[in-house]
Write a protein that holds these residues in place. Structure first.
Motif, mmCIF file in Angstrom:
data_model
loop_
_atom_site.group_PDB
_atom_site.id
_atom_site.type_symbol
_atom_site.label_atom_id
_atom_site.label_comp_id
_atom_site.label_asym_id
_atom_site.label_seq_id
_atom_site.Cartn_x
_atom_site.Cartn_y
_atom_site.Cartn_z
ATOM 1 N N SER A 81 0.835 -1.193 0.000
ATOM 2 C CA SER A 81 0.000 0.000 0.000
ATOM 3 C C SER A 81 0.873 1.248 0.000
ATOM 4 O O SER A 81 2.061 1.213 0.286
ATOM 5 C CB SER A 81 -0.930 -0.015 1.224
ATOM 6 O OG SER A 81 -0.175 0.180 2.392
ATOM 7 N N SER A 82 0.245 2.373 -0.305
ATOM 8 C CA SER A 82 1.005 3.628 -0.389
ATOM 9 C C SER A 82 1.489 4.087 0.990
ATOM 10 O O SER A 82 2.551 4.686 1.117
ATOM 11 C CB SER A 82 0.158 4.714 -1.043
ATOM 12 O OG SER A 82 -0.964 5.002 -0.229
ATOM 13 N N ALA A 83 0.714 3.809 2.050
ATOM 14 C CA ALA A 83 1.130 4.179 3.403
ATOM 15 C C ALA A 83 2.363 3.376 3.818
ATOM 16 O O ALA A 83 3.298 3.915 4.426
ATOM 17 C CB ALA A 83 -0.002 3.959 4.395
ATOM 18 N N THR A 84 2.370 2.099 3.492
ATOM 19 C CA THR A 84 3.525 1.258 3.821
ATOM 20 C C THR A 84 4.752 1.703 3.043
ATOM 21 O O THR A 84 5.864 1.748 3.587
ATOM 22 C CB THR A 84 3.215 -0.220 3.515
ATOM 23 O OG1 THR A 84 1.999 -0.598 4.190
ATOM 24 C CG2 THR A 84 4.338 -1.118 3.969
ATOM 25 N N ALA A 85 4.567 2.047 1.780
ATOM 26 C CA ALA A 85 5.691 2.510 0.965
ATOM 27 C C ALA A 85 6.238 3.833 1.488
ATOM 28 O O ALA A 85 7.458 4.042 1.524
ATOM 29 C CB ALA A 85 5.248 2.659 -0.489
ATOM 30 N N ALA A 86 5.370 4.722 1.934
ATOM 31 C CA ALA A 86 5.813 6.008 2.471
ATOM 32 C C ALA A 86 6.589 5.808 3.771
ATOM 33 O O ALA A 86 7.627 6.438 3.991
ATOM 34 C CB ALA A 86 4.616 6.927 2.704
ATOM 35 N N THR A 87 6.084 4.917 4.629
ATOM 36 C CA THR A 87 6.772 4.638 5.888
ATOM 37 C C THR A 87 8.129 4.002 5.633
ATOM 38 O O THR A 87 9.124 4.355 6.271
ATOM 39 C CB THR A 87 5.915 3.714 6.770
ATOM 40 O OG1 THR A 87 4.650 4.321 6.984
ATOM 41 C CG2 THR A 87 6.581 3.458 8.106
ATOM 42 N N LEU A 88 8.169 3.059 4.690
ATOM 43 C CA LEU A 88 9.422 2.384 4.370
ATOM 44 C C LEU A 88 10.445 3.366 3.792
ATOM 45 O O LEU A 88 11.614 3.350 4.182
ATOM 46 C CB LEU A 88 9.167 1.239 3.380
ATOM 47 C CG LEU A 88 10.373 0.379 3.035
ATOM 48 C CD1 LEU A 88 10.907 -0.304 4.281
ATOM 49 C CD2 LEU A 88 10.006 -0.633 1.974
ATOM 50 N N HIS A 124 10.549 6.572 4.325
ATOM 51 C CA HIS A 124 10.961 7.454 5.420
ATOM 52 C C HIS A 124 12.001 6.761 6.298
ATOM 53 O O HIS A 124 13.006 7.369 6.670
ATOM 54 C CB HIS A 124 9.743 7.855 6.255
ATOM 55 C CG HIS A 124 10.090 8.619 7.498
ATOM 56 N ND1 HIS A 124 10.522 9.914 7.460
ATOM 57 C CD2 HIS A 124 10.081 8.251 8.807
ATOM 58 C CE1 HIS A 124 10.763 10.322 8.697
ATOM 59 N NE2 HIS A 124 10.494 9.316 9.530
ATOM 60 N N ASN A 125 11.769 5.507 6.650
ATOM 61 C CA ASN A 125 12.709 4.769 7.496
ATOM 62 C C ASN A 125 14.049 4.563 6.798
ATOM 63 O O ASN A 125 15.094 4.630 7.442
ATOM 64 C CB ASN A 125 12.119 3.430 7.918
ATOM 65 C CG ASN A 125 10.989 3.602 8.919
ATOM 66 O OD1 ASN A 125 10.861 4.645 9.557
ATOM 67 N ND2 ASN A 125 10.160 2.577 9.049
#
Length: 138
Positions: free
Chosen positions: A2-9, A11-12
Motif C-alpha cells: 500500500s502507499s502508506a507502507t511505501a511512504a513509511t518504508l 521514510h525509514n
C-alpha cells in the motif's frame, strides 16, 4: 504494497541513511585527526595554556554562595524575558486578554524582585562591612 507502507518504508530508509552518514562523518573526522595530528611530546605539553598566560596557583577556587545565587536569579529572569518576548511577538493576536496576562506576569516578577531585595539576596557586601559602613555614617 500500500502507499502508506511505501511512504513509511521510504521514510525509514532515508532516516537510516542519515544516521549512518552522521556516524560515518564522525568516524572520518576522528580518524583523520588522529592520523594527521601532532605527536610531539614534552614537559610543557600537559600544562594548561590559556590567553597567552601560564597558570598561577590552584584552579580550585572557592566562590561565594552569593555568586551562585545571582547566577540563578539571572537565569530565572532571563527565561522570564523569553516569555515576555514571545508575548511581545504575538501581542496583536492575543489582544486585551494577553495584555492582562502579561501585566499579571510582570507584576509577579516585580513582586519577586522586591522580595529578593527585601531579604537581602541582592546585597553584595558582607554583614560586617555593612555594619561598619552604618557606624561610619552615624
Amino acid at each position: 504494497m500500500s502507499s502508506a507502507t511505501a511512504a513509511t518504508l521510504s521514510h525509514n530508509i532515508a532516516f537510516t541513511i542519515f544516521v549512518l552518514g552522521v556516524f560515518g562523518l564522525c568516524a572520518f573526522m576522528l580518524g583523520v585527526s588522529s592520523l594527521l595530528g601532532s605527536r610531539a611530546v614534552g614537559r610543557s605539553k600537559h600544562e594548561p595554556f590559556e590567553s597567552g598566560m601560564l597558570p598561577v596557583g590552584s584552579a580550585r577556587l572557592r566562590f561565594s554562595a552569593k555568586f551562585y545565587l545571582v547566577a540563578m536569579l539571572f537565569v530565572i529572569f532571563d527565561v522570564e524575558v523569553l516569555f515576555l518576548y514571545a508575548w511581545a511577538v504575538s501581542a496583536r493576536e492575543s489582544g486585551w486578554f494577553g495584555l492582562g496576562g502579561a501585566a499579571i506576569f510582570i507584576t509577579i516578577l516585580f513582586a519577586g524582585l522586591v522580595y529578593e531585595g527585601a531579604i537581602g539576596a541582592l546585597d553584595w557586601a558582607p554583614m560586617a562591612r555593612k555594619k561598619a559602613k552604618a557606624r561610619h555614617a552615624q
